[in-house]
Scaffold this motif. Structure first.
Motif, PDB file in Angstrom:
ATOM      1  N   LEU A  44       0.858  -1.179   0.000  1.00  0.00           N
ATOM      2  CA  LEU A  44       0.000   0.000   0.000  1.00  0.00           C
ATOM      3  C   LEU A  44       0.898   1.234   0.000  1.00  0.00           C
ATOM      4  N   VAL A  45       0.868   1.970  -1.092  1.00  0.00           N
ATOM      5  CA  VAL A  45       1.720   3.146  -1.251  1.00  0.00           C
ATOM      6  C   VAL A  45       0.908   4.376  -0.874  1.00  0.00           C
ATOM      7  N   GLY A  46       1.193   4.902   0.303  1.00  0.00           N
ATOM      8  CA  GLY A  46       0.516   6.112   0.755  1.00  0.00           C
ATOM      9  C   GLY A  46       1.436   7.308   0.869  1.00  0.00           C
ATOM     10  N   ALA A  47       2.719   7.115   0.621  1.00  0.00           N
ATOM     11  CA  ALA A  47       3.709   8.193   0.740  1.00  0.00           C
ATOM     12  C   ALA A  47       4.904   7.838  -0.147  1.00  0.00           C
ATOM     13  N   PRO A  48       5.710   8.832  -0.538  1.00  0.00           N
ATOM     14  CA  PRO A  48       5.607  10.255  -0.236  1.00  0.00           C
ATOM     15  C   PRO A  48       4.409  10.915  -0.954  1.00  0.00           C
ATOM     16  N   GLU A  49       3.745  11.782  -0.246  1.00  0.00           N
ATOM     17  CA  GLU A  49       2.589  12.457  -0.825  1.00  0.00           C
ATOM     18  C   GLU A  49       3.020  13.548  -1.792  1.00  0.00           C
ATOM     19  N   ASP A  50       2.132  13.836  -2.746  1.00  0.00           N
ATOM     20  CA  ASP A  50       2.349  14.885  -3.757  1.00  0.00           C
ATOM     21  C   ASP A  50       3.587  14.622  -4.597  1.00  0.00           C
ATOM     22  N   GLU A  51       3.936  13.346  -4.755  1.00  0.00           N
ATOM     23  CA  GLU A  51       5.079  12.962  -5.569  1.00  0.00           C
ATOM     24  C   GLU A  51       4.659  11.857  -6.537  1.00  0.00           C
ATOM     25  N   LEU A  52       5.410  11.749  -7.649  1.00  0.00           N
ATOM     26  CA  LEU A  52       5.265  10.616  -8.545  1.00  0.00           C
ATOM     27  C   LEU A  52       6.212   9.537  -8.041  1.00  0.00           C
ATOM     28  N   VAL A  53       5.664   8.338  -7.745  1.00  0.00           N
ATOM     29  CA  VAL A  53       6.394   7.329  -6.976  1.00  0.00           C
ATOM     30  C   VAL A  53       6.554   6.046  -7.793  1.00  0.00           C
TER      31      VAL A  53
ATOM     32  N   ASP B 151      10.051  16.999 -21.231  1.00  0.00           N
ATOM     33  CA  ASP B 151      11.283  16.343 -21.664  1.00  0.00           C
ATOM     34  C   ASP B 151      11.528  15.101 -20.815  1.00  0.00           C
ATOM     35  N   PRO B 152      11.218  13.893 -21.335  1.00  0.00           N
ATOM     36  CA  PRO B 152      11.390  12.684 -20.513  1.00  0.00           C
ATOM     37  C   PRO B 152      12.854  12.320 -20.288  1.00  0.00           C
ATOM     38  N   THR B 153      13.767  12.905 -21.048  1.00  0.00           N
ATOM     39  CA  THR B 153      15.175  12.523 -20.916  1.00  0.00           C
ATOM     40  C   THR B 153      15.799  13.058 -19.635  1.00  0.00           C
ATOM     41  N   ASN B 154      15.196  14.067 -19.007  1.00  0.00           N
ATOM     42  CA  ASN B 154      15.797  14.601 -17.777  1.00  0.00           C
ATOM     43  C   ASN B 154      15.106  14.083 -16.520  1.00  0.00           C
ATOM     44  N   ASP B 155      14.191  13.094 -16.685  1.00  0.00           N
ATOM     45  CA  ASP B 155      13.568  12.495 -15.496  1.00  0.00           C
ATOM     46  C   ASP B 155      14.635  11.784 -14.662  1.00  0.00           C
ATOM     47  N   GLU B 156      14.547  11.917 -13.367  1.00  0.00           N
ATOM     48  CA  GLU B 156      15.553  11.349 -12.480  1.00  0.00           C
ATOM     49  C   GLU B 156      14.889  10.691 -11.282  1.00  0.00           C
ATOM     50  N   GLU B 157      15.371   9.486 -10.936  1.00  0.00           N
ATOM     51  CA  GLU B 157      14.868   8.786  -9.761  1.00  0.00           C
ATOM     52  C   GLU B 157      15.697   9.173  -8.539  1.00  0.00           C
ATOM     53  N   VAL B 158      14.988   9.544  -7.476  1.00  0.00           N
ATOM     54  CA  VAL B 158      15.638   9.917  -6.222  1.00  0.00           C
ATOM     55  C   VAL B 158      15.085   9.026  -5.121  1.00  0.00           C
ATOM     56  N   VAL B 159      15.962   8.345  -4.403  1.00  0.00           N
ATOM     57  CA  VAL B 159      15.517   7.423  -3.357  1.00  0.00           C
ATOM     58  C   VAL B 159      14.868   8.210  -2.219  1.00  0.00           C
ATOM     59  N   ALA B 160      13.615   7.860  -1.921  1.00  0.00           N
ATOM     60  CA  ALA B 160      12.898   8.486  -0.815  1.00  0.00           C
ATOM     61  C   ALA B 160      12.845   7.585   0.405  1.00  0.00           C
ATOM     62  N   PHE B 161      12.995   6.261   0.177  1.00  0.00           N
ATOM     63  CA  PHE B 161      12.878   5.318   1.286  1.00  0.00           C
ATOM     64  C   PHE B 161      13.521   3.995   0.880  1.00  0.00           C
TER      65      PHE B 161
END
Length: 472
Positions: free
Chosen positions: A362-371, A426-436
């Motif tokens: 169940l993904v409830g966080a991070p809120e207001d983010e694309l996860v 621009d999808p080429t500058n999308d970046e994944e950042v570890v939140a948890f």
């Protein structure tokens, strides 16, 4: 509920065009060139199964409580090997059905029941009906793991069973002979032979030949079988009807779905949960943090779930509309979202599989983010190299629930990343950042769990609060 069953009858009729015709155009044609075989997985704790005859893997992956269509092949072998799928896609042997003597023009239904460590497997054989045909046939099989001898009744919808004779009385692994029945409306009811307890009622069933079929065609050859159902609903078994091509799950008339509430919100105290505002029969009372109510068996319908402060039905904290469907058990998970309680509906599917663990997220966080969420085994995870396993949840806006994922017993890591720059073109500058994470979970074979990824309590410096719940 009556309307639902009438709709089933319409669906049953409409589907028959898929399987009613077949064979040669000649009226005297008898199809004896091949072996016809199908499989039934009724092994209560089994993973998906494959069935192999000699070099032929005629069933590649068969879930529990499912019947395959017929496969057609030639064989001189004398046994069927039943294998289970492991989460890593490898196979292991469950059982072998020996002593077979395949004959052309005969139908074989291979059934596996029991448990993985104590399997009971057998074959149902019958001569294949001459094609084409215009008649309606039905036979019944006892494939339940948990029930002893049963009486199967096939009657008119309103017939009193006190005056009825069983269509068949069957012990486990037994099946009836196929019988010719007239077109029309029927009802299947099943009683325990030991004490006469009614344990299944199909409601209205409609058996017809195809409307648009030519004379001498459009018939159907039905097999009705049973499986062990969730213990939270009205009937301990569910029915399954197949004619070799089309198949229908029939959970039975009445309260064949169920619901519970799980309280995982920190912004509210103990709560009462009401169904359709009925304070005289609450779903839960004084439900505290991380507590779950008992299941309530329900007829499939739409319900309004209301959370109120304990003992104060006018103090409404949350209202959520829940729609249940036949044969399914549900949990309404109450979580925090922007410091307010919200409900996330989960189809429980709590059947334990002995060879693997099963995990909802169940993904409830991070809120207001694309996860995005990753699942990985230890040898797949290297945080320093940015490797976290496989994406199982891709670019979702919390809250949402996903699964059930089959996992090898042992350690599994869960990693949650947010997607930066995803709101531009621009999808080429999308970046994944570890939140948890990577967050370590130890799972055992047979586990059925839900990982809650929730907003942290007020004052916390964390991004995600993880809570692992046992669903059994």
């Amino acid at each position: 509920m009556r309307d639902v069953l009438r709709l089933f009858g319409v669906l049953l009729l409409a589907s028959q065009a898929l399987t009613g015709c077949g064979g040669n155009n000649a009226d005297d044609y008898v199809d004896t060139a091949f072996i016809y075989a199908r499989g039934i997985n009724a092994t209560l704790d089994s993973p998906n199964q494959t069935m192999v005859v000699g070099p032929v893997r005629f069933i590649p992956e068969l879930p529990y409580a499912t019947v395959t269509p017929f496969s057609i092949f030639a064989s001189f072998d004398t046994s069927v090997l039943v294998q289970g799928w492991l989460p890593d896609r490898s196979r292991f042997d469950i059982d072998t059905i020996d002593g077979l003597r395949f004959q052309t023009g005969v139908e074989y239904t291979f059934v596996t029941t029991g448990y993985v460590d104590a399997p009971v497997s057998f074959a149902i054989t019958r001569e294949r009906v001459r094609r084409p045909f215009a008649d309606i046939y039905i036979m019944m099989a006892h494939t339940s793991t948990l029930e002893a001898e049963l009486e199967f009744y096939l009657t008119a919808p309103d017939e009193d069973l006190a005056n009825a004779t069983p269509f068949a009385t069957l012990a486990p692994t037994e099946s009836s002979e196929p019988e010719l029945i007239p077109e029309g409306e029927y009802r299947i009811r099943i009683l325990r032979a030991s004490d006469g307890t009614l344990i299944y009622d199909s409601g209205l069933l409609v058996f017809f030949r195809d409307d648009d079929a030519e004379d001498g065609r459009g018939g159907h050859d039905w097999l009705f079988t049973i499986f062990d159902g969730p213990d939270t609903v009205q009937w301990p078994i569910l029915g399954y009807l197949t004619d070799g091509g089309s198949s229908f799950s029939i959970p039975g008339e009445g309260d064949n779905s169920s619901l519970r509430v799980r309280q995982s919100a920190t912004t509210i105290g103990p709560v009462d949960a009401l169904l359709d505002g009925d304070a005289s029969s609450p779903l839960a009372t004084d439900l505290g943090y991380l507590e779950s109510s008992n299941f309530r068996a329900l007829s499939p319908d739409e319900y309004l779930v209301t959370l109120t402060a304990t003992g104060q039905p006018s103090d409404v904290l949350l209202e959520d509309t829940v729609e249940t469907s036949p044969g399914n058990e549900y949990a309404l998970n109450i979580i925090d979202s922007h410091a307010q309680p919200v409900g996330v509906l989960q189809i429980e599917n709590r059947r334990s599989v002995v060879t693997s663990a099963r995990l909802d997220i169940l993904v409830g966080a991070p809120e207001d983010e694309l996860v995005t969420v990753y699942l990985g085994y230890p040898d797949q995870v290297d945080a320093g190299a940015g490797e976290y396993g496989f994406r199982v949840v891709l670019r979702t806006d919390p809250p949402g629930i996903f699964g059930r994922y089959a996992r090898d017993p042992g350690t599994t890591f869960v990693t949650v990343v947010t997607i930066e720059n995803a709101d531009d073109t621009d999808p080429t500058n999308d970046e994944e950042v570890v939140a948890f994470g990577p967050y370590e979970i130890d799972l055992a074979g047979g586990d059925v769990k839900t990982l809650l990824l929730l907003p942290p309590p007020a004052g916390s410096t964390e991004t995600v609060q993880a809570i692992l719940q046992d669903d059994l």
